[in-house]
Write a protein that holds these residues in place. Structure first.
Motif, short mmCIF file in Angstrom:
data_model
loop_
_atom_site.label_atom_id
_atom_site.label_comp_id
_atom_site.label_asym_id
_atom_site.label_seq_id
_atom_site.Cartn_x
_atom_site.Cartn_y
_atom_site.Cartn_z
N ALA A 41 1.75 8.21 7.20
CA ALA A 41 0.60 8.56 8.03
C ALA A 41 1.00 9.40 9.23
N GLU A 42 2.18 9.18 9.75
CA GLU A 42 2.62 9.87 10.97
C GLU A 42 3.41 11.15 10.69
N THR A 43 3.56 11.51 9.43
CA THR A 43 4.26 12.74 9.08
C THR A 43 3.40 13.94 9.45
N ILE A 44 3.94 14.79 10.30
CA ILE A 44 3.21 15.98 10.75
C ILE A 44 3.54 17.17 9.85
N ASP A 45 4.80 17.31 9.51
CA ASP A 45 5.23 18.42 8.67
C ASP A 45 5.01 18.07 7.21
N PHE A 46 5.72 18.75 6.33
CA PHE A 46 5.62 18.56 4.88
C PHE A 46 5.85 17.09 4.52
N LEU A 47 4.92 16.51 3.77
CA LEU A 47 5.03 15.13 3.32
C LEU A 47 5.70 15.10 1.96
N ASP A 48 6.91 14.59 1.91
CA ASP A 48 7.72 14.50 0.71
C ASP A 48 7.06 13.56 -0.31
N ALA A 49 7.18 13.90 -1.57
CA ALA A 49 6.56 13.11 -2.65
C ALA A 49 7.09 11.68 -2.67
N HIS A 50 8.37 11.48 -2.41
CA HIS A 50 8.92 10.12 -2.44
C HIS A 50 8.31 9.25 -1.35
N VAL A 51 8.15 9.79 -0.16
CA VAL A 51 7.52 9.05 0.93
C VAL A 51 6.08 8.74 0.57
N ALA A 52 5.38 9.72 0.01
CA ALA A 52 3.98 9.53 -0.37
C ALA A 52 3.83 8.52 -1.51
N ASP A 53 4.70 8.57 -2.52
CA ASP A 53 4.62 7.61 -3.63
C ASP A 53 4.77 6.18 -3.13
N GLU A 54 5.72 5.96 -2.22
CA GLU A 54 5.91 4.63 -1.64
C GLU A 54 4.67 4.21 -0.85
N ALA A 55 4.13 5.14 -0.07
CA ALA A 55 2.98 4.84 0.76
C ALA A 55 1.74 4.54 -0.08
N ILE A 56 1.56 5.24 -1.17
CA ILE A 56 0.42 4.97 -2.05
C ILE A 56 0.55 3.57 -2.65
N ALA A 57 1.75 3.19 -3.05
CA ALA A 57 1.96 1.83 -3.57
C ALA A 57 1.65 0.80 -2.49
N ALA A 58 2.09 1.06 -1.26
CA ALA A 58 1.80 0.13 -0.16
C ALA A 58 0.30 0.05 0.08
N ALA A 59 -0.39 1.19 0.08
CA ALA A 59 -1.84 1.20 0.27
C ALA A 59 -2.54 0.44 -0.86
N ALA A 60 -2.02 0.55 -2.08
CA ALA A 60 -2.61 -0.17 -3.21
C ALA A 60 -2.46 -1.68 -3.04
N LEU A 61 -1.36 -2.11 -2.43
CA LEU A 61 -1.20 -3.55 -2.17
C LEU A 61 -2.21 -4.03 -1.13
N VAL A 62 -2.48 -3.20 -0.13
CA VAL A 62 -3.51 -3.55 0.86
C VAL A 62 -4.87 -3.60 0.16
N ALA A 63 -5.16 -2.60 -0.65
CA ALA A 63 -6.44 -2.54 -1.36
C ALA A 63 -6.61 -3.71 -2.33
N ALA A 64 -5.52 -4.19 -2.90
CA ALA A 64 -5.59 -5.30 -3.84
C ALA A 64 -6.14 -6.56 -3.19
N GLN A 65 -6.02 -6.65 -1.87
CA GLN A 65 -6.51 -7.83 -1.16
C GLN A 65 -7.95 -7.65 -0.66
N CYS A 66 -8.56 -6.53 -0.99
CA CYS A 66 -9.95 -6.27 -0.61
C CYS A 66 -10.88 -6.72 -1.73
N PRO A 67 -12.14 -7.03 -1.39
CA PRO A 67 -13.10 -7.32 -2.46
C PRO A 67 -13.17 -6.14 -3.43
N GLY A 68 -13.05 -6.42 -4.71
CA GLY A 68 -13.11 -5.38 -5.73
C GLY A 68 -11.81 -4.63 -5.92
N GLY A 69 -10.76 -5.00 -5.19
CA GLY A 69 -9.48 -4.32 -5.32
C GLY A 69 -8.77 -4.67 -6.61
N ASP A 70 -8.09 -3.68 -7.17
CA ASP A 70 -7.32 -3.91 -8.39
C ASP A 70 -6.00 -4.59 -8.04
#
Length: 143
Positions: A41-70
């Motif tokens: 979230a705090e990356t200002i310059d080019f966001l590397d795919a590896h950083v983004a892949d990890e962050a998407i997985a982390a966001a999915a774990l947060v979403a999993a705890q929401c109503p209707g989350g997978d």
């Protein structure tokens, strides 16, 4: 193997990050998820795919705890219990917004030739929808 599908855990980087989360002590897991989200979230310059892949997985774990989350992927998601992540919704949304904003390597890699949203973008949009707070009257209808 690299990437085998469009889901949040469907790549080696996310699967490895989930392994790191499993290896962390129970008290450190929430901090690891928060730090992973913040790094992207705090990356200002080019966001590397590896950083983004990890962050998407982390966001999915947060979403999993929401109503209707997978739930997390049964094979590539974490095996160990995930702590309460409900306080990370806003950060997870900011992270996904950053992943979908140039300059972002994943955004470039998953760009559709005609510019229309593809399956990967649909995955990110579903996560965003799950994480977006609902008005109280709408929550009553979902119960």
């Amino acid at each position: 193997m690299g990437t085998w599908d469009v889901g949040p855990f469907d790549n080696d980087t996310a699967a490895d990050w989930c392994g790191d989360l499993d290896d962390a002590s129970p008290d450190a897991r929430q901090g690891l998820v928060r730090d992973t989200l913040a790094r992207a979230a705090e990356t200002i310059d080019f966001l590397d795919a590896h950083v983004a892949d990890e962050a998407i997985a982390a966001a999915a774990l947060v979403a999993a705890q929401c109503p209707g989350g997978d739930p997390a992927h049964p094979h590539y998601g974490p095996d160990e219990p995930v702590p309460d992540l409900t306080g990370l919704h806003a950060l997870a949304l900011r992270t996904l917004d950053r992943v979908m904003t140039e300059p972002s390597e994943l955004l470039e890699l998953w760009a559709e030739p005609n510019g229309s949203p593809g399956p990967w973008q649909a995955t990110i949009n579903r996560l965003r929808s799950t994480l977006t707070p609902r008005p109280p009257e709408e929550q009553l209808h979902l119960s």
